[in-house]
Design an enzyme around this catalytic site. Sequence first.
Site, short mmCIF file in Angstrom:
data_model
loop_
_atom_site.label_atom_id
_atom_site.label_comp_id
_atom_site.label_asym_id
_atom_site.label_seq_id
_atom_site.Cartn_x
_atom_site.Cartn_y
_atom_site.Cartn_z
N GLY A 177 -47.23 17.56 -47.84
CA GLY A 177 -47.12 18.92 -47.31
C GLY A 177 -48.29 19.37 -46.45
O GLY A 177 -48.43 20.55 -46.15
N GLU A 191 -46.55 16.95 -57.88
CA GLU A 191 -46.50 18.38 -58.22
C GLU A 191 -46.23 18.58 -59.71
O GLU A 191 -46.70 19.56 -60.30
CB GLU A 191 -45.44 19.08 -57.34
CG GLU A 191 -45.96 19.24 -55.91
CD GLU A 191 -44.92 19.21 -54.83
OE1 GLU A 191 -43.72 19.38 -55.13
OE2 GLU A 191 -45.30 18.99 -53.67
N LYS A 212 -37.34 19.73 -53.41
CA LYS A 212 -38.23 20.58 -54.23
C LYS A 212 -37.47 21.86 -54.63
O LYS A 212 -36.26 21.79 -54.81
CB LYS A 212 -39.54 20.86 -53.49
CG LYS A 212 -40.17 19.56 -52.99
CD LYS A 212 -41.58 19.68 -52.52
CE LYS A 212 -42.06 18.31 -52.05
NZ LYS A 212 -43.47 18.30 -51.67
N GLU A 256 -47.16 8.10 -52.72
CA GLU A 256 -47.38 9.38 -52.05
C GLU A 256 -48.82 9.82 -52.28
O GLU A 256 -49.13 10.40 -53.33
CB GLU A 256 -46.44 10.44 -52.63
CG GLU A 256 -44.98 10.13 -52.47
CD GLU A 256 -44.15 11.40 -52.55
OE1 GLU A 256 -43.51 11.74 -51.56
OE2 GLU A 256 -44.16 12.05 -53.60
N SER A 269 -45.90 13.84 -45.82
CA SER A 269 -45.86 14.24 -44.41
C SER A 269 -45.18 13.20 -43.51
O SER A 269 -45.52 13.09 -42.33
CB SER A 269 -47.27 14.56 -43.89
OG SER A 269 -47.77 15.70 -44.56
N ASN A 311 -36.53 14.89 -50.89
CA ASN A 311 -36.92 15.66 -52.07
C ASN A 311 -36.94 17.13 -51.65
O ASN A 311 -37.86 17.57 -50.98
CB ASN A 311 -38.31 15.20 -52.53
CG ASN A 311 -38.88 16.08 -53.63
OD1 ASN A 311 -38.16 16.90 -54.22
ND2 ASN A 311 -40.17 15.92 -53.92
N HIS A 320 -43.60 12.98 -59.97
CA HIS A 320 -44.05 13.53 -58.69
C HIS A 320 -45.40 14.24 -58.88
O HIS A 320 -45.62 14.85 -59.93
CB HIS A 320 -43.00 14.51 -58.13
CG HIS A 320 -43.31 14.93 -56.73
ND1 HIS A 320 -44.23 15.91 -56.45
CD2 HIS A 320 -42.87 14.47 -55.54
CE1 HIS A 320 -44.33 16.05 -55.13
NE2 HIS A 320 -43.52 15.18 -54.56
P1 PGA Z 1 -43.69 16.23 -47.69
O1 PGA Z 1 -43.40 15.99 -49.25
O2 PGA Z 1 -42.81 15.28 -46.92
O3 PGA Z 1 -43.32 17.67 -47.45
O4 PGA Z 1 -45.13 15.95 -47.46
C1 PGA Z 1 -43.20 14.71 -49.75
C2 PGA Z 1 -42.97 14.77 -51.24
O5 PGA Z 1 -43.59 15.61 -51.92
O6 PGA Z 1 -42.17 14.00 -51.79
#
Ligand code: PGA
Length: 251
Positions: free
Chosen positions: A171, A97, A11, A165, A211, A9, A95
């Site tokens: 992150g 976010e 982003k 997740e 992560s 992903n 997601h």
């Molecule tokens: P990350 O993000 O691996 O940077 O923690 C995962 C995601 O948001 O899908």
Amino acid sequence: MAKQLIAGNWKMNGTLQESLSRVTDLIEQTKTLNHANILICPPFCLINPIAQLVKNTNILLGAQDCHTQEKGAFTGNISAVMLKDAGCQYVLVGHSERRTYQNESNAEIQQKVQAAINAGLIAVLCIGETKEEKEAGNTIKVLQNQLKNGLPSNATAQNLIIAYEPVWAIGTGLVPTNAEIEENHTQIKQIIAQNLGQSVANSMQVLYGGSLNAKNCNEILPLNNVNGGLIGGASLINADFVTIINNATKV
Ligand code: PGA
């Protein structure tokens, strides 16, 4: 069970030039791999040029969101039909976010999953608890609610994938313990069984995200009921992403 899916992903990252060169290198590095399915989800504006590049390669293509409707007066939005037309096979939906910054509700997310399936895409429905919800002991309740209200009734293991997740792990460099990941993935399978039946639950893939990186992938990917990973930060660095792909468990 299908091969593990290793999904990147991106982003809101990547200009055209740097993305094309990273994907060209990724194609080269993964051309002889066939033990895992590899998916990248770039920003909308990069989808079509990358679709041309990944045609007839090992790399699958997805988007990061779609609208609930096929077309119409929705300024700034992109429909699942348009994503399919641009060369996508997958789309992320719900997601954290987007749940946070765009206030997406489970009801809207369910409509998006439905729209993706109707357009012939495979939807990757993202679910997960916040730190506060975890600390209050409400993780399973949250997952139950997100799935019960986010799964359309015609979802199957062929048109839907779940990505677990934990919001607090995205992150941050923090990850749940291996036991917590196994427990939550097992619970997710049970909730899918309650909503869509046992046979769908048996074959529906559940990815872990949050992560997941080149250092912890050899511990997380082999866990029970983990059918792949959804990777943010580490998917932007080919050396790390390819390490994660290499650690996908062999079928
Ligand atoms: P990350 O993000 O691996 O940077 O923690 C995962 C995601 O948001 O899908």
